[in-house]
Write an enzyme that holds these catalytic residues in place. Structure first.
Site, PDB file in Angstrom:
ATOM      1  N   SER A  68       0.800  -1.228   0.000  1.00 15.39           N
ATOM      2  CA  SER A  68       0.000   0.000   0.000  1.00 15.39           C
ATOM      3  C   SER A  68       0.830   1.276   0.000  1.00 15.39           C
ATOM      4  O   SER A  68       0.278   2.350  -0.231  1.00 15.39           O
ATOM      5  CB  SER A  68      -0.947   0.014   1.200  1.00 15.39           C
ATOM      6  N   LYS A  71       0.419   3.352  -2.956  1.00 12.38           N
ATOM      7  CA  LYS A  71      -0.734   4.238  -3.162  1.00 12.38           C
ATOM      8  C   LYS A  71      -0.327   5.709  -3.171  1.00 12.38           C
ATOM      9  O   LYS A  71      -1.005   6.540  -3.778  1.00 12.38           O
ATOM     10  CB  LYS A  71      -1.779   3.978  -2.065  1.00 12.38           C
ATOM     11  N   TYR A 243      -4.611   3.786   7.942  1.00 12.51           N
ATOM     12  CA  TYR A 243      -5.946   3.218   8.110  1.00 12.51           C
ATOM     13  C   TYR A 243      -6.542   3.670   9.432  1.00 12.51           C
ATOM     14  O   TYR A 243      -6.412   4.842   9.798  1.00 12.51           O
ATOM     15  CB  TYR A 243      -5.910   1.684   8.017  1.00 12.51           C
ATOM     16  N   VAL A 261       1.050  -3.599   3.992  1.00 14.04           N
ATOM     17  CA  VAL A 261       1.007  -4.868   4.731  1.00 14.04           C
ATOM     18  C   VAL A 261       2.254  -5.713   4.543  1.00 14.04           C
ATOM     19  O   VAL A 261       2.427  -6.726   5.211  1.00 14.04           O
ATOM     20  CB  VAL A 261      -0.220  -5.742   4.375  1.00 14.04           C
TER      21      VAL A 261
END
Lengths: 310, 310, 310, 310
Positions: A68, A71, A243, A261
């Site tokens: 991630s 991103k 998150y 992750v």
């Protein structure tokens, strides 16, 4: 008075030593088969500063799956392509729910909260993909990352990408749900194929820290995006980058950051440095456990917090 | 190179002029009867810096109801009293839901997401209230605020407090719900009586900006709480200070801030300044519409963002 | 004393006349392209009783897409194949949410509330499909329906099935989400291909009423499933057969029933009759508007309610 | 052919014996202190039929707290007072959530799903209370219950009522939340005071079965409400009477029923009988565990299901 910056190499060495001695290393993500086998005992950290040599310690030159963290780079591409039109498809608010939650997506009718939860990242990739092929899109992403890092060797691990395509059922659910609300413009297989490949980019801490320099801004830093955009991306990393553990990271570390992750975290000290840390074991939010602890330690020792002098 | 700071007085005058000319001023909160009658055409702004005269413009010396901005001061008191034990009763994460939502509180079994949504602020006040009377607690709060602002005239508007007690049904629902989970230690009437009085503190922009200096830190700033705690409170203001509009405020303004439904916002430029802005009309998140726009303008013109140089 | 049953033919004629004169006919489902073009002015109704001629009126011999009414027949097959083991994969409770909601499915970790909401029906079809091909499964379903209705002409409309496969994004999202929780045993395309074909069965009111006789039970009724199972299926139809409008249907009509977005409703008067009604316009729950009104009228006039004598 | 009804007295004796021998008796509700001390080994059952002697077994003449079973009687009063206007304040759908959930109440903006979950029952009591005092309202309720049961000795246990007022925090949260949406017309203390007293009515199984006769309808049954209203109340009991275990009760027992946390259940066989069963231990839905099992057994042995002949 601001504290004097301690010498970084001994500090990173010390942080690495503490991390290596840690007994509770978190839990390696096991839902992506190719990642489940990664050795949990690894730990690396690197600091890049404009115009200065990269400082690093531990396994800082071992490649890992950035997942991630990618991103951030795709968001930069999307803003470059669409500008503020991106925000008609995805929001800028922390979600308060886990990274793959469908609940909030349903309550908000297919408009994802931000570009860093999975639904929002899928929409962001979908936006970059529009009018292009997956190959072109991934090519553009790699060119951006390689230019930012100044390293042409960075590549995508095809096996990891395939592993995620075969097991990323939750992401398929999100993509089809977005499509049902008209917020996916390409076929789910195409967007997700691109998305899973983007997540499978492999980098070392040293590479990632250098690639993060484009978010540092100020004198001497690479200028791949405008200063105004740098501030906005950093703001999103601060409020949404971890998150439903974003508040905790801001509270403990005090720097914009984006986790993956695979156990990597990229953090930015605006105007000063980009930091990459990696350790595969995750805490219960799905962020690197030792990586977060190392960042907390590093911020405390250097005074690198955006929230006040030390 | 960082841009040179422009002269602040003409800048505030200009920002005030723009705000006053604005046609869309948002909507004054009407659920608190005593606040519903406030003149929406007012606008004030003030900047306080350690060791320098306060700069202000517009209605910067008109008192207004600080409402939820008070949560910052009560949080400082609570951390002073309990330290990290506070976090056993309230979290540090943005909520992703409106400030008075019960949904997330139910999903998380009575543990509020952060000290700035209503449920979390009620718990925070409840924690300070434990072992003390409401009068003592409010006395301590006023002493803290007066000391921070260096102004003994700051007081509580009793009529506003009573108005909220009579109409704050949603807050009573939250308090009883917290009680049902054992996360309220005083009778709801007592905690809420204290809470509503705390929200009814009246201050001018000039007073509020000066009271906010304790969060600026660094040389010359008042040291009411430790530097480490300053950073943590600022982090919470950044991720949670504007409810489900926190991400937007971070994105547009780039500074820690806390808003109140009275139309006030307190923002902090770590190490540099505290800023108070006030305009009663709210945007759809429940934050001051012109106040947010003014802060965005001010941040852009001064380069005061924690997320990168200009 | 129970009221005497009025002559059914004139009653159905009267109900049909009222329905045809109705100005507010609801809204034809437009998310399945092949169904969007159905003439909304159609209305048909039929009553089947063991050992007696079918009574019908209006467009009772015009075929329509039974859609979710098919879930009753697939449930019967699933219970025949798995018995009570089915309940390890799907619940028996009304959902309180719309038929394609993901919120509750997330809160309950991929265990759908009941076999009649979409997620539960997909699981039910998936269970029947296990160890068989789609062709075999659909063959078994058609054999069951044809045997129940005593009519070999009943078939699947392939164009409707294809139309749903091409546009059923929400169902794909549900299937992938179920898969992510291990509650789908076949590939989503396979299960959904079967599911969409099952929904595309076409029947007339006359055929559907006769096919429903297997749920009437008692003397003279076809005995395709055990009496105990009949009661259980009828219970599920009562509490869950009309999605989040099930309570309203029970309240107004007082009979077990299952609706489909094609505008059909199958209702059962235990021990007495099966009733099929069809009108394409839907109310806001997604159930046939005129069909529900007709059933309410029929129940009131005949005294056919399970909830008490008239 | 319908099966012949077995002799009821030996059947109830047998069911009582099985219940008494059961090892897993569920868990007595402990959140109401006055109820926590009830002996869990008690079990009683009674059947009342129009014009016939009451059949009973076990502790059928021991009084217990009927708790939420009282909602059936208050609903009858509310419908008598307001008719269909009641539905502007409360719905008729199963909730799919626990009996004291705030989540759905928030999503639906203070309009409770049905009159049997707590929020809906509070609104129902509030509606009956309007224009009357709590004393008058409770007087009317007792008169209704006593008339229905034909027993003037039925009364309210004041200690239980006070115990609930002191500990019913969740209900206070619901009441204040309803008030915040304008869906409470009396002060929360007044409505809840009435509500808690209503829940504290004490009855024996024998009394409760006889009081339930007014819902049986047909020849010889008391006619306290119209036949149409009987059917509607029974429909609500079927779809909503056991909270989020309503579907399970319909599936296993097949009769309208209403449970209370005191361990009582009132069930209706339309046109035939009213049944009361009581055992204090609860299953995980909050319904009497042995009571539900006894009802399942009784329904199976008598063929008393509304969903089909045996």
């Amino acid at each position: 008075m601001a504290q004097a910056l301690p010498p970084l190499q001994p500090l990173l060495d010390e942080i690495t030593e503490v991390a290596r001695a840690s007994e509770n290393r978190g839990k390696v993500a096991d839902y992506i088969p190719e990642l489940a086998g990664v050795d949990p005992d690894q730990f690396g950290i690197a600091i890049a500063r404009p115009g200065q040599p990269t400082v690093m310690a531990g396994d800082a030159q071992v490649p890992f799956s950035i997942q991630s963290v990618s991103k951030v780079f795709m968001l930069a591409l999307a803003l470059g392509k669409l500008g503020d039109r991106l925000w008609s498809r995805v929001g800028r608010e922390p979600s308060g729910h886990s990274f793959d939650s469908m609940l909030l997506l349903e309550l908000e009718k297919g408009y994802p909260r931000n570009p860093f939860i999975n639904a929002g990242a899928i929409v962001t990739t979908d936006a970059v993909l529009q009018g292009a092929t997956p190959r072109e899109t991934l090519g553009a992403l790699l060119r951006f990352i390689r230019a930012a890092a100044g390293d042409e060797a960075i590549h995508i691990n095809e096996r990891v990408a395939r592993s995620e395509i075969a097991t990323g059922h939750r992401n398929f659910a999100l993509a089809h749900y977005l499509l049902s609300h008209g917020n996916l413009k390409n076929p789910p297989e195409l967007t997700l194929g691109t998305y899973f490949h983007q997540c499978a980019v492999e980098m070392t801490c040293a590479q990632l820290a250098n690639a993060g320099l484009f978010l540092v801004g100020g004198a001497g830093a690479p200028r791949l995006v405008s200063q105004a955009r740098i501030r906005r991306i950093n703001a999103l990393m601060m409020t949404c980058g971890h998150y439903d553990g974003s508040g905790d990271y801001a509270f403990r570390v005090g720097l914009p950051g984006k986790s993956g992750v695979g156990g990597g975290i990229l953090s930015v000290v605006p105007g000063v440095a980009a930091i990459a840390v990696w350790s595969p074991g995750l805490n219960h939010y799905g962020n690197s456990k030792l990586g977060t602890e190392a960042m907390e330690q590093l911020a405390a020792r250097t005074g690198w917090s955006v929230f006040g002098p030390t």
